[in-house]
Design a protein around this motif. Sequence first.
Motif, short mmCIF file in Angstrom:
data_model
loop_
_atom_site.label_atom_id
_atom_site.label_comp_id
_atom_site.label_asym_id
_atom_site.label_seq_id
_atom_site.Cartn_x
_atom_site.Cartn_y
_atom_site.Cartn_z
N SER A 147 0.05 12.96 -7.47
CA SER A 147 0.45 13.90 -6.42
C SER A 147 -0.21 13.49 -5.11
O SER A 147 -1.14 12.67 -5.08
N SER A 148 0.27 14.08 -4.02
CA SER A 148 -0.34 13.80 -2.72
C SER A 148 -1.80 14.27 -2.71
O SER A 148 -2.65 13.67 -2.04
N HIS A 149 -2.09 15.33 -3.45
CA HIS A 149 -3.47 15.83 -3.52
C HIS A 149 -4.40 14.80 -4.16
O HIS A 149 -5.54 14.62 -3.72
N ASN B 24 -6.97 9.22 8.78
CA ASN B 24 -6.73 9.13 7.34
C ASN B 24 -5.71 8.04 6.98
O ASN B 24 -4.67 8.30 6.38
N TRP B 25 -6.06 6.81 7.36
CA TRP B 25 -5.16 5.69 7.12
C TRP B 25 -4.77 5.57 5.65
O TRP B 25 -3.61 5.29 5.33
N LEU B 26 -5.74 5.75 4.76
CA LEU B 26 -5.47 5.55 3.33
C LEU B 26 -4.40 6.52 2.84
O LEU B 26 -3.48 6.13 2.12
N TYR B 27 -4.51 7.77 3.23
CA TYR B 27 -3.53 8.77 2.80
C TYR B 27 -2.18 8.53 3.45
O TYR B 27 -1.13 8.69 2.82
N ASP C 72 0.83 -1.21 0.00
CA ASP C 72 0.00 0.00 0.00
C ASP C 72 0.86 1.26 0.00
O ASP C 72 0.49 2.28 -0.58
N HIS C 73 2.02 1.21 0.66
CA HIS C 73 2.92 2.37 0.64
C HIS C 73 3.39 2.66 -0.79
O HIS C 73 3.36 3.82 -1.23
N ARG D 64 1.23 6.80 2.48
CA ARG D 64 2.18 7.49 1.59
C ARG D 64 3.51 7.80 2.29
O ARG D 64 4.55 7.85 1.64
N THR D 65 3.47 8.02 3.61
CA THR D 65 4.66 8.49 4.31
C THR D 65 5.33 7.37 5.11
O THR D 65 4.69 6.39 5.49
N LEU D 66 6.60 7.55 5.40
CA LEU D 66 7.32 6.57 6.23
C LEU D 66 6.76 6.57 7.65
O LEU D 66 6.63 5.51 8.28
#
Length: 198
Positions: A95-97, A132-135, A83-84, A138-140
């Motif tokens: 993009s993150s957006h 906001n687990w889904l978003y 997922d990451h 994206r991050t470490l």
Amino acid sequence: MNYLGHAFLSFGDAEILTGNMIGDHVKGKLALEKFPEGIRKGLMLHRKIDSITDVHPAIQRAKVWFRQDYGLYSGAILDSLMDHFLANDPQFFPSSHDLLQFSEKTYNQLETQQAYFPETFKQYFPYMREHNWLYNYRTLQGMQRSLNGLARRAAHIPPIENAYKTFIGHYYQLAQCYYEFIDDIVKAVKIELNPNSL
């Protein structure tokens, strides 16, 4: 694939999304009968995604780095890690957006289907949305939280810190495994949802 993967592979259909997201909480064939057809389709799709993922050569290769420390939990760890890489894949989320918009749309669609949530999913859906687990796949830092959450849910899993160290230490090899896997799973799901698409 974990929650982001199952949400993404629902391709915007609210009922399929619901079945796909609650799939780990609905066991057996008889349990399917109480759901509408679209959610049943999502539940079966969830199982199909899991079965394809489990035997895919790239995922099998990636599990090797975790198997010594985590044994059968290697698959659950890999689900989160994939997922990451999906969250950072410019092919799907430039993009993150874009990922943020997708996450909010997913939560909104799930909100309309809450009557069909199993009790366990119903209890933590508010936390999924609030944090906001889904978003955050994206991050470490988000991945550390995801792995810690897995450790809380799996009573007998060894200390999770080593999984994060292995993730960082094999980051680029794991990314390669993801890229070998993702096109295959997307194609398989599209065929499953629309057998006449070929």
